[in-house]
Design an enzyme around this catalytic site. Structure first.
Site, PDB file in Angstrom:
ATOM      1  N   GLY A 229      -0.784  -3.353   3.977  1.00 32.21           N
ATOM      2  CA  GLY A 229      -1.511  -2.726   4.991  1.00 32.21           C
ATOM      3  C   GLY A 229      -0.743  -2.338   6.207  1.00 32.21           C
ATOM      4  N   LYS A 230       0.467  -2.444   6.201  1.00 34.20           N
ATOM      5  CA  LYS A 230       1.557  -2.237   7.542  1.00 34.20           C
ATOM      6  C   LYS A 230       1.516  -0.762   7.948  1.00 34.20           C
ATOM      7  CE  LYS A 230       5.357  -3.875   5.428  1.00 34.20           C
ATOM      8  NZ  LYS A 230       4.597  -4.298   4.067  1.00 34.20           N
ATOM      9  N   HIS A 446      -2.071 -20.386 -29.039  1.00 36.86           N
ATOM     10  CA  HIS A 446      -1.339 -20.716 -27.828  1.00 36.86           C
ATOM     11  C   HIS A 446      -2.350 -20.376 -26.584  1.00 36.86           C
ATOM     12  CE1 HIS A 446       2.357 -19.675 -25.517  1.00 36.86           C
ATOM     13  NE2 HIS A 446       1.610 -19.335 -24.503  1.00 36.86           N
ATOM     14  N   GLU A 447      -3.043 -19.600 -26.551  1.00 38.28           N
ATOM     15  CA  GLU A 447      -3.871 -19.081 -25.520  1.00 38.28           C
ATOM     16  C   GLU A 447      -4.988 -20.414 -25.321  1.00 38.28           C
ATOM     17  OE1 GLU A 447      -3.053 -17.157 -23.078  1.00 38.28           O
ATOM     18  OE2 GLU A 447      -1.699 -16.390 -24.352  1.00 38.28           O
ATOM     19  N   HIS A 450      -3.661 -23.263 -23.701  1.00 41.85           N
ATOM     20  CA  HIS A 450      -3.779 -23.008 -22.346  1.00 41.85           C
ATOM     21  C   HIS A 450      -5.058 -23.425 -21.492  1.00 41.85           C
ATOM     22  CE1 HIS A 450       0.328 -21.715 -21.487  1.00 41.85           C
ATOM     23  NE2 HIS A 450       0.223 -20.396 -22.358  1.00 41.85           N
TER      24      HIS A 450
HETATM   25  P1  ADP Z   1       2.402  -1.360   3.210  1.00 41.77           P
HETATM   26  O1  ADP Z   1       2.996  -0.238   4.015  1.00 41.77           O
HETATM   27  O2  ADP Z   1       2.187  -2.672   3.776  1.00 41.77           O
HETATM   28  O3  ADP Z   1       3.303  -1.255   1.961  1.00 41.77           O
HETATM   29  P2  ADP Z   1       0.375   0.303   3.202  1.00 41.77           P
HETATM   30  O4  ADP Z   1      -0.151   0.695   4.434  1.00 41.77           O
HETATM   31  O5  ADP Z   1       0.922   1.632   2.467  1.00 41.77           O
HETATM   32  O6  ADP Z   1       1.037  -0.855   2.788  1.00 41.77           O
HETATM   33  O7  ADP Z   1      -0.924   0.130   2.064  1.00 41.77           O
HETATM   34  C1  ADP Z   1      -1.350   1.017   1.072  1.00 41.77           C
HETATM   35  C2  ADP Z   1      -2.485   1.234   0.730  1.00 41.77           C
HETATM   36  O8  ADP Z   1      -3.142   0.102   0.432  1.00 41.77           O
HETATM   37  C3  ADP Z   1      -3.370   1.813   1.996  1.00 41.77           C
HETATM   38  O9  ADP Z   1      -3.243   3.249   1.980  1.00 41.77           O
HETATM   39  C4  ADP Z   1      -4.888   1.509   1.829  1.00 41.77           C
HETATM   40  O10 ADP Z   1      -5.278   2.267   0.717  1.00 41.77           O
HETATM   41  C5  ADP Z   1      -4.466   0.004   0.876  1.00 41.77           C
HETATM   42  N1  ADP Z   1      -4.620  -1.074   2.008  1.00 41.77           N
HETATM   43  C6  ADP Z   1      -3.926  -1.941   2.366  1.00 41.77           C
HETATM   44  N2  ADP Z   1      -4.191  -2.950   2.950  1.00 41.77           N
HETATM   45  C7  ADP Z   1      -5.588  -2.549   3.250  1.00 41.77           C
HETATM   46  C8  ADP Z   1      -6.615  -3.120   4.181  1.00 41.77           C
HETATM   47  N3  ADP Z   1      -6.435  -4.239   4.897  1.00 41.77           N
HETATM   48  N4  ADP Z   1      -7.643  -2.365   4.142  1.00 41.77           N
HETATM   49  C9  ADP Z   1      -8.019  -1.406   3.403  1.00 41.77           C
HETATM   50  N5  ADP Z   1      -7.025  -0.882   2.673  1.00 41.77           N
HETATM   51  C10 ADP Z   1      -5.685  -1.386   2.513  1.00 41.77           C
HETATM   52 ZN    ZN Z   2       1.438 -18.933 -22.668  1.00 41.28          ZN
END
Ligand code: ADP
Ligand code: ZN
Ligand code: MG
Length: 649
Positions: A229-230, A446-447, A450
């Site tokens: 969400g940056k 296998h599963e 685990h």
């Molecule tokens: P980054 O830039 O960190 O790679 P983005 O901001 O592009 O990530 O996030 C991609 C999408 O994921 C956003 O458009 C949103 O829909 C969703 N998302 C990510 N973090 C959040 C959050 N904290 N709350 C709501 N939606 C989020």
């Molecule tokens: Zn395995």
């Protein structure tokens, strides 16, 4: 190059310049007859928008040729105090004239930016009189403008001119026409939002900070893994501050020609300064901001020039001008320290993968506006999606909605959400894949191995689901319900390793030999064991120190991943320790499976029938009394298909 048209164009350019000069002189002469106002208050566009929203405008005259707008204020009662472009507070009375720089925006642009147009408005000062002078003032620049555009459009076709436009930044202005993002659209990330609220406050009313003499950071670096969400948060800051948002991606700066990136940076900062208060957002800044050191020649110089220009611009502008630079990266370790020095990106806001509660909140945001079944419990989904980023969760909800449509349902149910989790983790089901009976049986044991070991060991998360449906590249999988935790203890690691080894141990026990199935389990286990020894000091023999150092410079991840800071002899000991850890994990798994062999057979038999086990069925598979019958069927099927394999060892 052809020289004749070249000359022609130059001549044309000269006449055009002459025309512009003549018109400018004429304009200056004529402007003498336009009544000028005594009180000249210049305000920012954002302030003008605020005034329009509060209904404090009588009329507006938009002058697109000079790129300005004149506002006649409507103030009932006491004078209104507003901030002018210099950051001073001024008192505005009824009827005062205010001017705003609007650059090349037209009325439609202004409206999309949120300007509420009063009923009484006009364009290009034509309303102030019908004198010849005024008409000329309007028409001449307009004609010139049209002529200029025509000229540029023609010239624009030549390759030469394209080269000129390289230097223009590709920054996109995001304003009112996009749905506004605010902090309410960002779930979780409370600390990050708290840190950024200050920036919002500053952009909203700068003079409050200036009065006290506080300077606000020029640059804020948003750090976090992809999808946390940056970008979203940066847009939310712009939305909250109601400021224009100039967004550009670091990789867009990196072009073939040296110097282009630097010119773009200059242009970007100019644009923002003209529109202050404004936000510049540089996404993926690591693309230009990597450490300047012996890297790949060629691409290196351009990057360096661009980076230098960013540094120059950031040092150059006055913090009080109201421009804040946000940048995002997921690789803060590779950034040039020059970027992180005081006065540049000295503020850092860290975003992490969301914890369970935050995942629930993010799911809530993305479920808004979608029809959910009553059975849906987002808290449960949040528990099952450990390690998902915000972007993964958004994707998950959307996948579920698509699935519901495909299944002709009127709302999204729990099944669709559960199915989407599996899809995000392991890829879509491969129904068309015809798995032969022997492989299916191997996968089932296998599963089941685990799952059973995970169930029997104390320091492992509960088993949530077992499946032998092939997805993506996996034959089947066992999903645990992972808790949020900050630390892992040595015993948690050891038990996790035993669970990883259990697939192999089960195959070996039941069939006497192993398939290629466990290869990724073994790789993962080796990785964990190595880190226990080299990073976490969990080996008693080698003691409390780390082995291997992250290299300080590695351009695009080239070069060695790790510097060796230990002797050959130690290297041998590390290998031995890793081996002994994985070996004892395998022994634990084998022991658990031997002691519970009938149970293992029971679970595997059930899996072969139902393909997936979860919820109450899974619980029953672990706890229900064992019947002799289950054992019998197994003996039959194994002797039929694996002749000669020692199923009794
Ligand atoms: P980054 O830039 O960190 O790679 P983005 O901001 O592009 O990530 O996030 C991609 C999408 O994921 C956003 O458009 C949103 O829909 C969703 N998302 C990510 N973090 C959040 C959050 N904290 N709350 C709501 N939606 C989020
Ligand atoms: Zn395995
Ligand atoms: Mg991003």
């Amino acid at each position: 190059m052809n020289s004749k048209p070249e000359k022609f164009r130059k001549a044309k350019l000269r006449t055009l310049l002459l025309l512009i000069a003549a018109a400018a002189i004429l304009g200056i002469l004529l402007s003498g007859c336009v009544p000028t106002t005594s009180s000249q208050i210049t305000i920012n566009l954002s302030e003008a928008i605020a005034l329009s929203k509060s209904g404090n405008i009588q009329n507006v005259v938009v002058n697109t040729s000079s790129g300005s707008m004149t506002i006649k204020a409507a103030v009932a009662g006491a004078p209104l105090s507003i901030t002018d472009t210099n950051g001073n507070t001024v008192q505005v009375k009824d009827g005062d004239l205010l001017t705003t720089n609007i650059d090349s925006l037209n009325i439609a642009d202004l409206q999309t930016m949120g300007f509420v147009l009063p009923a009484d408005y006009s364009t290009n000062a034509a309303s102030s009189g019908s004198s010849v002078g005024n008409i000329l003032i309007v028409i001449i620049p307009l004609l010139l403008f049209v002529g200029l555009i025509w000229f540029l459009m023609r010239a624009g076709r030549s390759a030469q001119n394209q080269a000129l436009s390289f230097g223009r930044s590709k920054a996109r202005l995001i304003s009112g026409d996009r749905p506004l993002v605010t902090f309410a659209d960002v779930a979780g990330a409370e600390e990050a939002k708290e840190d950024l609220r200050e920036v919002v406050e500053f952009l909203r009313n700068r003079h409050k900070f200036q009065d006290i003499g506080a300077t606000i950071p020029k640059g804020v670096l948003l750090v976090g893994p992809p999808g946390t969400g940056k970008t979203l948060l940066a847009r939310a800051v712009a939305g909250e501050a109601n400021a224009p948002f100039f967004s550009v991606s670091g990789s867009e700066f990196v072009e073939m020609f040296v110097g282009v990136g630097a010119a773009r940076v200059r242009d970007l900062f100019d644009q923002a300064k003209r529109n202050s208060p404004a936000i510049i957002f540089i996404d993926e800044i690591d693309a230009v901001g990597r450490l300047r050191s012996g890297a790949i020649p060629g691409s290196h110089e351009e990057r360096e020039q661009t980076l230098n220009q960013i540094l120059v611009e950031m040092d150059g502008f006055d913090p009080n001008i109201g421009v804040v630079v946000l940048a995002a990266t997921n690789r803060v370790d590779v950034l040039d320290p020059a970027l992180l020095r005081p006065g540049r990106f000295d503020r850092r806001v860290t975003l992490d993968r969301p914890n369970t509660a935050e995942r629930g909140a993010i799911l809530g945001i993305h479920a808004k506006g979608k029809k959910l079944d009553e059975s849906v419990d987002l808290a449960t989904i949040a528990k099952e999606t450990h390690g998902f980023s915000g972007a993964d969760l958004a994707n998950l909800v959307n996948e579920a909605a698509i699935l519901a449509v495909r299944r002709n349902k009127s709302s999204i149910g729990m099944e669709e959400l559960e199915e989407s989790i599996d899809r995000v983790i392991a890829g879509p089901e491969r129904k068309s894949l015809r798995v032969n009976p022997r492989d299916r049986e191997t996968t089932a044991y296998h599963e089941a191995g685990h799952a059973l070991v995970a169930r029997m060991l104390a320091n492992v998360d509960p088993v949530h689901k077992i499946s032998i449906v092939a997805r993506g590249t996996m034959g089947g999988y066992t999903r645990l319900l992972t808790e949020d935790r900050y630390f892992m203890t040595a015993s948690q690691f050891k038990d996790t390793l035993a669970v990883l080894m259990a697939g192999h141990a089960a195959e070996k026990m039941m069939f006497g030999e192993v398939s290629t199935g466990p290869h990724s389990d073994i790789r993962q286990a080796t990785e964990i064991a190595r880190r226990m020894v080299t990073d976490y000091g969990m080996s008693e023999k080698l003691g409390l120190r780390t082995f291997g150092r992250q290299p300080t410079s590695s351009y695009l991840g080239l070069g060695p991943a790790e510097e060796k800071d230990y002797s050959e002899e130690i290297a041998k000991q590390i290998d031995e320790e890793v081996h002994s850890i994985t070996e004892s994990a395998h022994q634990v798994a084998t022991k658990v499976l031997h002691e519970n062999k009938p149970r293992l057979i029971h679970i595997a038999e059930k899996l072969l029938v139902t393909e997936t086990l979860e919820g109450p069925e899974l619980e029953a598979a672990f706890t229900e009394p064992l019947s002799e019958k289950g054992d019998q069927t197994l003996k039959k099927s194994t002797t039929q298909e694996t002749s000669g394999s020692a199923s009794k060892n």
